[in-house]
Scaffold this motif. Structure first.
Motif, mmCIF file in Angstrom:
data_model
loop_
_atom_site.group_PDB
_atom_site.id
_atom_site.type_symbol
_atom_site.label_atom_id
_atom_site.label_comp_id
_atom_site.label_asym_id
_atom_site.label_seq_id
_atom_site.Cartn_x
_atom_site.Cartn_y
_atom_site.Cartn_z
ATOM 1 N N ALA A 36 17.081 -37.089 -25.114
ATOM 2 C CA ALA A 36 16.153 -37.059 -26.242
ATOM 3 C C ALA A 36 14.720 -36.804 -25.759
ATOM 4 C CB ALA A 36 16.228 -38.371 -27.023
ATOM 5 N N MET A 37 14.355 -37.394 -24.636
ATOM 6 C CA MET A 37 13.011 -37.180 -24.104
ATOM 7 C C MET A 37 12.807 -35.724 -23.698
ATOM 8 S SD MET A 37 11.195 -39.828 -24.471
ATOM 9 C CE MET A 37 9.802 -39.402 -23.471
ATOM 10 N N LYS A 38 13.844 -35.072 -23.178
ATOM 11 C CA LYS A 38 13.739 -33.648 -22.843
ATOM 12 C C LYS A 38 13.437 -32.837 -24.086
ATOM 13 C CE LYS A 38 16.604 -33.443 -18.710
ATOM 14 N NZ LYS A 38 17.835 -32.926 -18.103
ATOM 15 N N ILE A 39 14.090 -33.170 -25.186
ATOM 16 C CA ILE A 39 13.831 -32.481 -26.455
ATOM 17 C C ILE A 39 12.373 -32.670 -26.851
ATOM 18 C CG2 ILE A 39 14.314 -32.515 -28.939
ATOM 19 C CD1 ILE A 39 17.225 -33.247 -28.195
ATOM 20 N N LEU A 40 11.895 -33.896 -26.756
ATOM 21 C CA LEU A 40 10.506 -34.174 -27.139
ATOM 22 C C LEU A 40 9.516 -33.434 -26.247
ATOM 23 C CD1 LEU A 40 10.610 -38.002 -27.899
ATOM 24 C CD2 LEU A 40 10.558 -36.115 -29.532
ATOM 25 N N VAL A 41 9.739 -33.463 -24.957
ATOM 26 C CA VAL A 41 8.808 -32.812 -24.032
ATOM 27 C C VAL A 41 8.771 -31.304 -24.270
ATOM 28 C CG1 VAL A 41 8.412 -32.299 -21.587
ATOM 29 C CG2 VAL A 41 8.919 -34.627 -22.299
ATOM 30 N N GLU A 42 9.918 -30.718 -24.601
ATOM 31 C CA GLU A 42 9.959 -29.281 -24.871
ATOM 32 C C GLU A 42 9.169 -28.917 -26.126
ATOM 33 O OE1 GLU A 42 14.065 -28.146 -24.944
ATOM 34 O OE2 GLU A 42 14.309 -28.470 -22.787
ATOM 35 N N CYS A 43 8.980 -29.862 -27.019
ATOM 36 C CA CYS A 43 8.241 -29.607 -28.254
ATOM 37 C C CYS A 43 6.727 -29.743 -28.078
ATOM 38 C CB CYS A 43 8.713 -30.545 -29.359
ATOM 39 S SG CYS A 43 10.380 -30.185 -29.923
ATOM 40 N N LEU A 44 6.315 -30.290 -26.957
ATOM 41 C CA LEU A 44 4.871 -30.422 -26.719
ATOM 42 C C LEU A 44 4.252 -29.046 -26.568
ATOM 43 C CD1 LEU A 44 4.667 -33.363 -24.164
ATOM 44 C CD2 LEU A 44 3.783 -33.346 -26.483
ATOM 45 N N PRO A 45 3.010 -28.892 -27.015
ATOM 46 C CA PRO A 45 2.352 -27.597 -26.834
ATOM 47 C C PRO A 45 2.167 -27.302 -25.348
ATOM 48 C CG PRO A 45 0.875 -29.198 -27.868
ATOM 49 C CD PRO A 45 2.178 -29.862 -27.675
ATOM 50 N N LYS A 46 2.335 -26.052 -25.011
ATOM 51 C CA LYS A 46 2.163 -25.643 -23.622
ATOM 52 C C LYS A 46 0.677 -25.682 -23.294
ATOM 53 C CE LYS A 46 6.514 -24.555 -23.332
ATOM 54 N NZ LYS A 46 7.271 -25.705 -23.689
ATOM 55 N N THR A 47 0.380 -26.282 -22.182
ATOM 56 C CA THR A 47 -1.023 -26.346 -21.766
ATOM 57 C C THR A 47 -1.251 -25.322 -20.676
ATOM 58 O OG1 THR A 47 -0.513 -28.072 -20.168
ATOM 59 C CG2 THR A 47 -1.278 -28.797 -22.321
ATOM 60 N N GLU A 48 -2.362 -24.669 -20.781
ATOM 61 C CA GLU A 48 -2.708 -23.679 -19.774
ATOM 62 C C GLU A 48 -3.363 -24.384 -18.602
ATOM 63 O OE1 GLU A 48 -5.029 -20.500 -21.336
ATOM 64 O OE2 GLU A 48 -3.812 -20.351 -23.136
ATOM 65 N N LYS A 49 -3.059 -23.879 -17.410
ATOM 66 C CA LYS A 49 -3.681 -24.449 -16.231
ATOM 67 C C LYS A 49 -5.145 -24.047 -16.224
ATOM 68 C CE LYS A 49 0.466 -24.460 -13.427
ATOM 69 N NZ LYS A 49 1.123 -23.981 -12.218
ATOM 70 N N PRO A 50 -6.015 -24.996 -15.919
ATOM 71 C CA PRO A 50 -7.428 -24.652 -15.890
ATOM 72 C C PRO A 50 -7.719 -23.666 -14.759
ATOM 73 C CG PRO A 50 -7.084 -26.885 -15.096
ATOM 74 C CD PRO A 50 -5.764 -26.360 -15.584
ATOM 75 N N ILE A 51 -8.569 -22.723 -15.068
ATOM 76 C CA ILE A 51 -8.962 -21.735 -14.062
ATOM 77 C C ILE A 51 -9.936 -22.412 -13.114
ATOM 78 C CG2 ILE A 51 -10.112 -19.536 -13.677
ATOM 79 C CD1 ILE A 51 -9.206 -18.754 -16.522
ATOM 80 N N GLN A 52 -9.592 -22.330 -11.826
ATOM 81 C CA GLN A 52 -10.454 -22.959 -10.844
ATOM 82 C C GLN A 52 -11.646 -22.064 -10.569
ATOM 83 O OE1 GLN A 52 -8.380 -23.845 -7.252
ATOM 84 N NE2 GLN A 52 -8.542 -26.030 -7.558
ATOM 85 N N GLU A 53 -12.790 -22.658 -10.685
ATOM 86 C CA GLU A 53 -14.002 -21.909 -10.379
ATOM 87 C C GLU A 53 -14.229 -21.950 -8.879
ATOM 88 O OE1 GLU A 53 -17.418 -22.957 -12.665
ATOM 89 O OE2 GLU A 53 -16.207 -23.310 -14.447
ATOM 90 N N ASN A 54 -14.802 -20.873 -8.370
ATOM 91 C CA ASN A 54 -15.112 -20.794 -6.954
ATOM 92 C C ASN A 54 -16.345 -21.648 -6.690
ATOM 93 O OD1 ASN A 54 -15.526 -20.196 -4.320
ATOM 94 N ND2 ASN A 54 -15.745 -17.980 -4.602
ATOM 95 N N ASP A 55 -16.128 -22.720 -5.929
ATOM 96 C CA ASP A 55 -17.256 -23.604 -5.633
ATOM 97 C C ASP A 55 -17.932 -23.258 -4.312
ATOM 98 O OD1 ASP A 55 -15.329 -24.423 -3.875
ATOM 99 O OD2 ASP A 55 -15.345 -26.531 -4.472
ATOM 100 N N GLY A 56 -17.443 -22.216 -3.640
ATOM 101 C CA GLY A 56 -18.058 -21.772 -2.405
ATOM 102 C C GLY A 56 -17.512 -22.439 -1.160
#
Length: 141
Positions: free
Chosen positions: A111-131
């Motif tokens: 049941a938890m797998k079903i719930l997790v699959e229904c969560l909105p997909k989150t995009e990975k944050p773009i890493q900024e170049n900190d130098g």
């Protein structure tokens, strides 16, 4: 005249009935609290999926609370019970609570797998170049 034994028996019956009602209400309260907690976690899902998710949340909440109770019973009584099937047939076997806990655990995971699959997909944050990488490359030269 009132029979004292009958009076005591009636009193025990009523106390047992009250205890079972109190236990029911307490468990219902715990399940409702878990339902509210899970619904908050899944509040930002797509409206089309909410009916499916909310029905599954009810099941997961029930399983979670029931498994907590079973866990307490298993801790207290252990995972095995002794049995006797006749005069010479006896031994130990897995307790009914332990069996039920394992079955419910599998259902809860599904049941938890079903719930997790229904969560909105989150995009990975773009890493900024900190130098820092550039700094390391310069130092390595």
């Amino acid at each position: 005249m009132i029979d004292y034994d009958e009076f005591e028996e009636e009193q025990r019956r009523r106390e047992a009935e009250f205890d079972s009602v109190a236990e029911y209400l307490e468990k219902k309260k715990r399940i409702d609290k878990e339902v509210r907690r899970l619904k908050r976690l899944f509040s930002k899902i797509d409206e089309n999926k909410k009916k499916l998710v909310f029905a599954t949340i009810e099941d997961v909440a029930f399983l979670t609370i029931t498994m907590q109770d079973l866990r307490e019973s298993i801790i207290r009584d252990g995972t095995t019970v002794e049995y006797k099937n006749g005069e010479n047939q006896y031994g130990t076997k897995q307790s009914p609570d332990a069996q039920l806990y394992l079955q419910m655990s599998q259902k809860q995971t599904q049941a938890m797998k079903i719930l997790v699959e229904c969560l909105p997909k989150t995009e990975k944050p773009i890493q900024e170049n900190d130098g820092f990488d550039d700094f390391l490359r310069e130092r390595m030269k």
